[in-house]
Design an enzyme around this catalytic site. Sequence first.
Site, PDB file in Angstrom:
ATOM      1  N   ARG A   1      19.477  73.437  44.471  1.00  0.00           N
ATOM      2  CA  ARG A   1      18.459  72.460  44.863  1.00  0.00           C
ATOM      3  C   ARG A   1      18.939  71.018  44.759  1.00  0.00           C
ATOM      4  NH1 ARG A   1      13.922  75.567  41.477  1.00  0.00           N
ATOM      5  NH2 ARG A   1      15.869  76.408  40.577  1.00  0.00           N
TER       6      ARG A   1
ATOM      7  N   GLN B   1      14.221  77.844  34.837  1.00  0.00           N
ATOM      8  CA  GLN B   1      15.589  77.364  35.028  1.00  0.00           C
ATOM      9  C   GLN B   1      15.865  76.199  34.078  1.00  0.00           C
ATOM     10  OE1 GLN B   1      18.556  77.912  35.676  1.00  0.00           O
ATOM     11  NE2 GLN B   1      19.061  77.460  37.805  1.00  0.00           N
ATOM     12  N   GLN B   2      17.091  76.136  33.538  1.00  0.00           N
ATOM     13  CA  GLN B   2      17.505  75.029  32.674  1.00  0.00           C
ATOM     14  C   GLN B   2      18.783  74.426  33.240  1.00  0.00           C
ATOM     15  OE1 GLN B   2      16.403  76.472  28.319  1.00  0.00           O
ATOM     16  NE2 GLN B   2      17.758  77.959  29.315  1.00  0.00           N
TER      17      GLN B   2
ATOM     18  N   LYS C   1      24.113  90.126  42.600  1.00  0.00           N
ATOM     19  CA  LYS C   1      23.832  90.586  41.224  1.00  0.00           C
ATOM     20  C   LYS C   1      23.505  92.079  41.196  1.00  0.00           C
ATOM     21  CE  LYS C   1      22.285  86.175  39.308  1.00  0.00           C
ATOM     22  NZ  LYS C   1      22.080  85.371  40.531  1.00  0.00           N
TER      23      LYS C   1
ATOM     24  N   ASP D   1      20.342  78.494  49.022  1.00  0.00           N
ATOM     25  CA  ASP D   1      19.118  79.286  48.856  1.00  0.00           C
ATOM     26  C   ASP D   1      18.061  78.882  49.873  1.00  0.00           C
ATOM     27  OD1 ASP D   1      20.455  80.541  46.804  1.00  0.00           O
ATOM     28  OD2 ASP D   1      19.644  79.205  45.287  1.00  0.00           O
TER      29      ASP D   1
ATOM     30  N   LYS E   1      27.686  79.947  48.140  1.00  0.00           N
ATOM     31  CA  LYS E   1      27.038  81.081  47.495  1.00  0.00           C
ATOM     32  C   LYS E   1      25.758  81.404  48.249  1.00  0.00           C
ATOM     33  CE  LYS E   1      24.716  80.946  43.455  1.00  0.00           C
ATOM     34  NZ  LYS E   1      23.481  81.690  43.816  1.00  0.00           N
ATOM     35  N   THR E   2      25.620  82.668  48.613  1.00  0.00           N
ATOM     36  CA  THR E   2      24.441  83.086  49.374  1.00  0.00           C
ATOM     37  C   THR E   2      23.614  84.120  48.609  1.00  0.00           C
ATOM     38  OG1 THR E   2      25.821  84.756  50.447  1.00  0.00           O
ATOM     39  CG2 THR E   2      25.474  82.703  51.645  1.00  0.00           C
ATOM     40  N   HIS E   3      22.308  84.137  48.954  1.00  0.00           N
ATOM     41  CA  HIS E   3      21.426  85.266  48.643  1.00  0.00           C
ATOM     42  C   HIS E   3      20.993  85.744  50.022  1.00  0.00           C
ATOM     43  CE1 HIS E   3      21.044  84.866  44.310  1.00  0.00           C
ATOM     44  NE2 HIS E   3      20.847  83.569  44.430  1.00  0.00           N
TER      45      HIS E   3
ATOM     46  N   ASP F   1      23.083  98.407  39.283  1.00  0.00           N
ATOM     47  CA  ASP F   1      22.706  99.823  39.280  1.00  0.00           C
ATOM     48  C   ASP F   1      23.919 100.701  38.973  1.00  0.00           C
ATOM     49  OD1 ASP F   1      21.165 102.205  39.767  1.00  0.00           O
ATOM     50  OD2 ASP F   1      19.938 101.040  41.161  1.00  0.00           O
TER      51      ASP F   1
ATOM     52  N   SER G   1      21.281  81.290  32.858  1.00  0.00           N
ATOM     53  CA  SER G   1      20.889  79.914  32.554  1.00  0.00           C
ATOM     54  C   SER G   1      19.407  79.779  32.213  1.00  0.00           C
ATOM     55  CB  SER G   1      21.193  79.027  33.770  1.00  0.00           C
ATOM     56  OG  SER G   1      20.465  79.460  34.914  1.00  0.00           O
TER      57      SER G   1
ATOM     58  N   ASP H   1      25.717  86.373  46.127  1.00  0.00           N
ATOM     59  CA  ASP H   1      25.176  86.450  44.757  1.00  0.00           C
ATOM     60  C   ASP H   1      24.172  87.599  44.658  1.00  0.00           C
ATOM     61  OD1 ASP H   1      24.590  85.850  42.148  1.00  0.00           O
ATOM     62  OD2 ASP H   1      23.468  84.013  42.596  1.00  0.00           O
TER      63      ASP H   1
HETATM   64  P1  BMP Z   1      19.435  75.796  41.582  1.00  0.00           P
HETATM   65  O1  BMP Z   1      20.659  74.848  41.408  1.00  0.00           O
HETATM   66  O2  BMP Z   1      18.610  75.426  42.747  1.00  0.00           O
HETATM   67  O3  BMP Z   1      18.656  75.952  40.328  1.00  0.00           O
HETATM   68  O4  BMP Z   1      20.055  77.236  41.959  1.00  0.00           O
HETATM   69  C1  BMP Z   1      20.847  77.961  41.080  1.00  0.00           C
HETATM   70  C2  BMP Z   1      21.432  79.165  41.758  1.00  0.00           C
HETATM   71  O5  BMP Z   1      22.303  79.836  40.823  1.00  0.00           O
HETATM   72  C3  BMP Z   1      20.436  80.193  42.223  1.00  0.00           C
HETATM   73  O6  BMP Z   1      20.898  80.776  43.434  1.00  0.00           O
HETATM   74  C4  BMP Z   1      20.441  81.254  41.127  1.00  0.00           C
HETATM   75  O7  BMP Z   1      20.219  82.555  41.655  1.00  0.00           O
HETATM   76  C5  BMP Z   1      21.860  81.162  40.566  1.00  0.00           C
HETATM   77  N1  BMP Z   1      21.974  81.450  39.123  1.00  0.00           N
HETATM   78  C6  BMP Z   1      21.349  80.683  38.170  1.00  0.00           C
HETATM   79  O8  BMP Z   1      20.656  79.721  38.467  1.00  0.00           O
HETATM   80  N2  BMP Z   1      21.499  81.025  36.844  1.00  0.00           N
HETATM   81  C7  BMP Z   1      22.253  82.078  36.418  1.00  0.00           C
HETATM   82  O9  BMP Z   1      22.369  82.305  35.233  1.00  0.00           O
HETATM   83  C8  BMP Z   1      22.906  82.844  37.401  1.00  0.00           C
HETATM   84  C9  BMP Z   1      22.766  82.515  38.745  1.00  0.00           C
HETATM   85  O10 BMP Z   1      23.411  83.221  39.649  1.00  0.00           O
END
Ligand code: BMP
Length: 250
Positions: A223, A202-203, A95, A39, A61-63, A98, A147, A93
């Site tokens: 991260r 985020q969790q 997602k 990311d 995995k890319t965005h 549509d 998550s 990724d």
């Molecule tokens: P990080 O480990 O920095 O929190 O990143 C998590 C990555 O996984 C992000 O790219 C996010 O878009 C993706 N992601 C997520 O965190 N939870 C989900 O439920 C689905 C995801 O694709």
Amino acid sequence: EEEKRISYEEKLEICDHSVAQKLLEIASEKKSNLIVSADVTTTQELLDLAEKVGPHIVALKTHMDIIMDFDPDGTILPLKDLATKYNFLLMEDRKFADIGNTQELQFAYGIYKISNWADFVTAQVIAGYESLDCFRNVGVVAILGMSSKGTLTDSDYREAATKIALSHPNVFGGVSQNKTPNELLLFTPGINLAEAGDDKGQQYNTPQHAFEQLETDFIIVGRGIYKSEDAEKAALSYKIAGWNAYEASL
Ligand code: BMP
């Protein structure tokens, strides 16, 4: 006796999608179940990260829509070379969420032309079974559960989403924080060895949790790796933690 998870070799027998097979083969070969979430926002950072973590991952995995200087030749060609050099797949990724016709356009057109380079993509299943028909030439990993705090993916949603994922020939896996049937490969993001979450919902869980409790197949780490001082070293730590947790769960 407690039922044990099945191995990557055993999964190879029941997951017949070509991309699933490839991922399982790479996992066994590299003794890795790690997917790094890249990311980052520039081509240079993306390629630097891919070079560092490439030897340790099954997929990157890319965005791609967060890369500010995206260029099909400047970004994708060297990334593809690194994927070949280090034997990993490219997971976009995106997602998709549509109707089928719009997703088909988003998949093949615009700046990113995802269908030209991605080995597999993520898609929501919110628009129903037929919306996934357009991803013919790649594999799809369906978003079954998320998550983040307050996600709407409750058990009813996950059950309905899993039914679509299991029945659609383009879908070989799911992203989830819950156990899924063996016929689907399970991808689990929200993995971090040091943090419990961020300030945006985020969790996080540990690799141990993902393998012991969810019997996941692949952990996705963003991260925890690209923000660390030494991304290569961090990737190696997560790779070892993930592989040890997988072996312990067998
Ligand atoms: P990080 O480990 O920095 O929190 O990143 C998590 C990555 O996984 C992000 O790219 C996010 O878009 C993706 N992601 C997520 O965190 N939870 C989900 O439920 C689905 C995801 O694709």
